[in-house]
Design a protein around this motif. Sequence first.
Motif, PDB file in Angstrom:
ATOM      1  N   LYS A 183       1.004  -0.976   0.127  1.00  7.59           N
ATOM      2  CA  LYS A 183      -0.317  -0.514  -0.297  1.00  7.59           C
ATOM      3  C   LYS A 183       0.297   1.320  -0.100  1.00  7.59           C
ATOM      4  O   LYS A 183       0.357   1.581  -0.205  1.00  7.59           O
ATOM      5  CB  LYS A 183      -0.982   0.249   1.626  1.00  7.59           C
ATOM      6  N   LYS A 184       1.554   1.171   1.078  1.00  3.66           N
ATOM      7  CA  LYS A 184       2.501   2.388   1.020  1.00  3.66           C
ATOM      8  C   LYS A 184       3.637   2.510  -0.491  1.00  3.66           C
ATOM      9  O   LYS A 184       3.333   3.916  -1.177  1.00  3.66           O
ATOM     10  CB  LYS A 184       4.176   2.078   1.643  1.00  3.66           C
ATOM     11  N   VAL A 210      11.360 -10.499   1.566  1.00  2.00           N
ATOM     12  CA  VAL A 210      11.114 -12.070   1.797  1.00  2.00           C
ATOM     13  C   VAL A 210      11.064 -12.216  -0.489  1.00  2.00           C
ATOM     14  O   VAL A 210      11.020 -11.319  -0.926  1.00  2.00           O
ATOM     15  CB  VAL A 210       9.824 -11.683   2.241  1.00  2.00           C
ATOM     16  N   ASN A 211      11.060 -13.529  -0.595  1.00  2.08           N
ATOM     17  CA  ASN A 211      10.913 -13.842  -1.892  1.00  2.08           C
ATOM     18  C   ASN A 211       8.624 -13.897  -2.190  1.00  2.08           C
ATOM     19  O   ASN A 211       8.484 -15.317  -1.301  1.00  2.08           O
ATOM     20  CB  ASN A 211      11.700 -15.689  -2.303  1.00  2.08           C
ATOM     21  N   ILE A 212       8.273 -13.100  -3.019  1.00  9.41           N
ATOM     22  CA  ILE A 212       6.674 -13.264  -2.798  1.00  9.41           C
ATOM     23  C   ILE A 212       6.613 -12.705  -3.979  1.00  9.41           C
ATOM     24  O   ILE A 212       7.179 -11.963  -4.742  1.00  9.41           O
ATOM     25  CB  ILE A 212       6.099 -11.793  -1.973  1.00  9.41           C
ATOM     26  N   ALA A 213       6.096 -14.016  -4.871  1.00  4.93           N
ATOM     27  CA  ALA A 213       6.131 -14.113  -6.787  1.00  4.93           C
ATOM     28  C   ALA A 213       4.642 -12.694  -6.788  1.00  4.93           C
ATOM     29  O   ALA A 213       4.102 -12.098  -6.325  1.00  4.93           O
ATOM     30  CB  ALA A 213       5.028 -15.189  -6.902  1.00  4.93           C
ATOM     31  N   ARG A 214       4.732 -12.773  -8.172  1.00  7.79           N
ATOM     32  CA  ARG A 214       3.814 -11.351  -8.592  1.00  7.79           C
ATOM     33  C   ARG A 214       3.110 -11.621  -8.455  1.00  7.79           C
ATOM     34  O   ARG A 214       1.504 -10.870  -8.108  1.00  7.79           O
ATOM     35  CB  ARG A 214       4.178 -11.169 -10.137  1.00  7.79           C
ATOM     36  N   ARG A 215       2.339 -13.093  -8.676  1.00 11.78           N
ATOM     37  CA  ARG A 215       0.363 -13.181  -8.830  1.00 11.78           C
ATOM     38  C   ARG A 215       0.080 -13.825  -6.762  1.00 11.78           C
ATOM     39  O   ARG A 215      -1.006 -12.923  -6.919  1.00 11.78           O
ATOM     40  CB  ARG A 215       0.413 -14.776  -8.668  1.00 11.78           C
ATOM     41  N   MET A 222      -5.479  -7.004  -4.880  1.00 11.88           N
ATOM     42  CA  MET A 222      -6.678  -7.379  -4.659  1.00 11.88           C
ATOM     43  C   MET A 222      -7.372  -7.305  -3.743  1.00 11.88           C
ATOM     44  O   MET A 222      -8.418  -6.637  -3.501  1.00 11.88           O
ATOM     45  CB  MET A 222      -7.099  -8.083  -6.006  1.00 11.88           C
ATOM     46  N   ALA A 223      -6.804  -8.067  -2.758  1.00 11.43           N
ATOM     47  CA  ALA A 223      -7.606  -8.212  -1.251  1.00 11.43           C
ATOM     48  C   ALA A 223      -7.614  -6.319  -0.656  1.00 11.43           C
ATOM     49  O   ALA A 223      -8.485  -6.352   0.294  1.00 11.43           O
ATOM     50  CB  ALA A 223      -6.628  -8.835  -0.323  1.00 11.43           C
TER      51      ALA A 223
END
Length: 236
Positions: A183-184, A210-215, A222-223
């Motif tokens: 959000k920031k 942190v490894n975070i996928a695009r999806r 979206m949440a």
Amino acid sequence: DMDELKEYLDIIQSLDPMPGASFGEGVSTFVSPDVFVYKVDGEFLIVLNEDGLPNLHLSPVYDNASENASSKEKEYFNEKIRSAAWLIKSLHQRQRTLYKVVESIVKHQRGFFEEGISKFKPLILKDIADDINMHESTVSRITTNKYVATPFGVYELKFFFNSALELDDGSQVGSESVKALIKKCISEEDPKNPLSDERIGEILKEHLKVNIARRTVAKYRMAMDIPSSSRRKAHF
């Protein structure tokens, strides 16, 4: 003159005194926190809000009321007195349970109470239940529709329970921290060139390790009801 003044008054009375109200979604709901958490001399003080709770006690009128009563009347009195005493005890127990739950939440989420949502940790009902030796269902009930005033705003107690994401070093970060950073990032982006979900994932990698996928970024975005980069792009 008075005729001209009346014209002006008629016009003023035809106006809507709250023009923004037509854009709202109904009556605003104001939250009165059930608990307050204050930081005093480096420690956190928990204060229960008991303004809405009645100060119940058994009236002394009934102390000797059954002295000259029949056995059936005495049985009736005793039953009602036991029922009243149980209600009073239950209310006190509820407040003690609420205090213990908030105390445990503050202990587990101390980083949040110290520095804000960026230090949010993963937390589940079982963690609190195990800590205070109560059943998960009890913790779930006591945290439903209950609010706490913190140094960073008023939050529902359920807010403090969130899932975990694995960091590169094997530790974990709370999903709410990830959402807050997403959000920031979006709030500070260039409206002419908004950040893609992939780029936001790279920023999360840089800041939170942190490894975070695009999806996954897209799911969190979206949440929070944030549109995609193509829909956020400003057109000049």
